[in-house]
Design a protein around this motif. Structure first.
Motif, mmCIF file in Angstrom:
data_model
loop_
_atom_site.group_PDB
_atom_site.id
_atom_site.type_symbol
_atom_site.label_atom_id
_atom_site.label_comp_id
_atom_site.label_asym_id
_atom_site.label_seq_id
_atom_site.Cartn_x
_atom_site.Cartn_y
_atom_site.Cartn_z
ATOM 1 N N ALA A 66 0.853 -1.193 0.000
ATOM 2 C CA ALA A 66 0.000 0.000 0.000
ATOM 3 C C ALA A 66 0.893 1.248 0.000
ATOM 4 O O ALA A 66 1.038 1.935 1.007
ATOM 5 C CB ALA A 66 -0.909 -0.003 1.226
ATOM 6 N N PRO A 67 1.507 1.561 -1.138
ATOM 7 C CA PRO A 67 2.414 2.712 -1.185
ATOM 8 C C PRO A 67 1.659 4.039 -1.010
ATOM 9 O O PRO A 67 0.474 4.124 -1.327
ATOM 10 C CB PRO A 67 3.046 2.619 -2.569
ATOM 11 N N SER A 68 2.372 5.028 -0.505
ATOM 12 C CA SER A 68 1.760 6.346 -0.323
ATOM 13 C C SER A 68 1.636 7.059 -1.667
ATOM 14 O O SER A 68 2.318 6.727 -2.631
ATOM 15 C CB SER A 68 2.576 7.190 0.648
ATOM 16 N N ASP A 69 0.760 8.035 -1.715
ATOM 17 C CA ASP A 69 0.482 8.765 -2.947
ATOM 18 C C ASP A 69 1.589 9.802 -3.203
ATOM 19 O O ASP A 69 1.721 10.766 -2.446
ATOM 20 C CB ASP A 69 -0.879 9.461 -2.819
ATOM 21 N N PRO A 70 2.391 9.625 -4.247
ATOM 22 C CA PRO A 70 3.478 10.569 -4.512
ATOM 23 C C PRO A 70 2.967 11.973 -4.895
ATOM 24 O O PRO A 70 3.641 12.962 -4.639
ATOM 25 C CB PRO A 70 4.261 9.946 -5.656
ATOM 26 N N ALA A 71 1.793 12.059 -5.480
ATOM 27 C CA ALA A 71 1.243 13.373 -5.850
ATOM 28 C C ALA A 71 0.981 14.207 -4.602
ATOM 29 O O ALA A 71 1.227 15.418 -4.589
ATOM 30 C CB ALA A 71 -0.040 13.198 -6.653
ATOM 31 N N GLN A 72 0.497 13.564 -3.549
ATOM 32 C CA GLN A 72 0.240 14.288 -2.296
ATOM 33 C C GLN A 72 1.557 14.749 -1.667
ATOM 34 O O GLN A 72 1.647 15.866 -1.149
ATOM 35 C CB GLN A 72 -0.533 13.389 -1.329
ATOM 36 N N GLN A 73 2.580 13.913 -1.731
ATOM 37 C CA GLN A 73 3.871 14.295 -1.178
ATOM 38 C C GLN A 73 4.470 15.478 -1.941
ATOM 39 O O GLN A 73 5.019 16.402 -1.338
ATOM 40 C CB GLN A 73 4.829 13.113 -1.208
ATOM 41 N N LEU A 74 4.342 15.476 -3.257
ATOM 42 C CA LEU A 74 4.853 16.588 -4.051
ATOM 43 C C LEU A 74 4.071 17.871 -3.778
ATOM 44 O O LEU A 74 4.637 18.964 -3.764
ATOM 45 C CB LEU A 74 4.816 16.242 -5.541
ATOM 46 N N ALA A 75 2.774 17.754 -3.556
ATOM 47 C CA ALA A 75 1.955 18.922 -3.234
ATOM 48 C C ALA A 75 2.398 19.522 -1.898
ATOM 49 O O ALA A 75 2.472 20.747 -1.748
ATOM 50 C CB ALA A 75 0.482 18.545 -3.182
ATOM 51 N N GLN A 76 2.706 18.670 -0.924
ATOM 52 C CA GLN A 76 3.193 19.152 0.366
ATOM 53 C C GLN A 76 4.553 19.832 0.214
ATOM 54 O O GLN A 76 4.812 20.880 0.806
ATOM 55 C CB GLN A 76 3.288 18.006 1.367
ATOM 56 N N LEU A 77 5.433 19.241 -0.591
ATOM 57 C CA LEU A 77 6.751 19.819 -0.829
ATOM 58 C C LEU A 77 6.620 21.191 -1.495
ATOM 59 O O LEU A 77 7.294 22.148 -1.119
ATOM 60 C CB LEU A 77 7.586 18.875 -1.696
ATOM 61 N N ALA A 78 5.733 21.294 -2.463
ATOM 62 C CA ALA A 78 5.501 22.582 -3.132
ATOM 63 C C ALA A 78 4.951 23.611 -2.155
ATOM 64 O O ALA A 78 5.311 24.792 -2.209
ATOM 65 C CB ALA A 78 4.546 22.395 -4.303
ATOM 66 N N SER A 79 4.080 23.180 -1.266
ATOM 67 C CA SER A 79 3.516 24.082 -0.265
ATOM 68 C C SER A 79 4.609 24.620 0.660
ATOM 69 O O SER A 79 4.650 25.818 0.960
ATOM 70 C CB SER A 79 2.445 23.344 0.534
ATOM 71 N N PHE A 80 5.516 23.772 1.102
ATOM 72 C CA PHE A 80 6.622 24.218 1.949
ATOM 73 C C PHE A 80 7.537 25.168 1.190
ATOM 74 O O PHE A 80 8.019 26.152 1.749
ATOM 75 C CB PHE A 80 7.421 23.026 2.487
ATOM 76 N N SER A 81 7.780 24.914 -0.074
ATOM 77 C CA SER A 81 8.615 25.811 -0.885
ATOM 78 C C SER A 81 7.969 27.181 -1.008
ATOM 79 O O SER A 81 8.642 28.207 -0.942
ATOM 80 C CB SER A 81 8.838 25.223 -2.279
ATOM 81 N N GLN A 82 6.655 27.209 -1.182
ATOM 82 C CA GLN A 82 5.938 28.472 -1.303
ATOM 83 C C GLN A 82 6.019 29.271 -0.004
ATOM 84 O O GLN A 82 6.209 30.490 -0.028
ATOM 85 C CB GLN A 82 4.487 28.214 -1.685
ATOM 86 N N VAL A 83 5.902 28.612 1.124
ATOM 87 C CA VAL A 83 6.008 29.296 2.421
ATOM 88 C C VAL A 83 7.405 29.881 2.589
ATOM 89 O O VAL A 83 7.568 31.021 3.031
ATOM 90 C CB VAL A 83 5.669 28.324 3.576
#
Length: 164
Positions: A66-83
């Motif tokens: 049951a691998p985690s969703d890579p799209a969600q991880q990338l969205a979180q990474l983008a959110s941190f970059s924006q902050v």
């Protein structure tokens, strides 16, 4: 109230710094370094690095069925970059505002200031302190004036007219 700069008539120099209630002066881009604290940028970077470590740990330890969703991880990474970018933009804007306030304060040196109201004060500006919430002019007679509404600033005292 935080002092972010001061302009004096005697030296005609502009100084920047951040003075809190303890009286410590530090760099405006890092006002808490004297107290041993972290700036907003340092805290954001710590959170950004922590996020990357957690992401790598999560990828190493994830369940292969049951691998985690890579799209969600990338969205979180983008959110941190924006902050992080927003924090850097705010620091640059604060620096520009401080410089603008100091230039305005320097233009008041040697000008005649007059207030109205119950206790009118007037005199020539000897120095100006730039606080986080406004400018305070110290006059040649030692009195201080908050530069704001109701304050008249001119090149010299008003000329009195003598009736002939």
């Amino acid at each position: 109230m935080t002092v972010v700069g001061q302009v004096n008539k005697a030296t005609a120099n502009t100084t920047t710094g951040s003075t809190g209630s303890s009286g410590n002066t530090g760099n405006t881009s890092d006002p808490t370094s004297q107290a041993g604290g972290k700036t907003a940028s340092d805290k954001a970077m710590l959170n950004y690095d922590s996020f990357l470590r957690l992401l790598i740990a999560q990828l190493k330890n994830q369940d292969p069925t049951a691998p985690s969703d890579p799209a969600q991880q990338l969205a979180q990474l983008a959110s941190f970059s924006q902050v992080e970018q927003t924090i850097q933009s705010n620091q640059k804007l604060d620096s520009l505002l401080t410089q603008s306030s100091l230039q305005i304060a320097q233009s008041y040196i040697g000008k005649y200031v007059q207030t109205t109201g119950d206790n009118p004060v007037s005199g020539t500006v000897a120095s100006v302190k730039v606080y986080s919430d406004g400018l305070i002019a110290t006059l040649d007679n030692g009195k201080q004036v908050l530069v704001g509404p109701g304050v008249t600033i001119s090149d010299g005292p008003p000329k009195t007219s003598n009736p002939s």
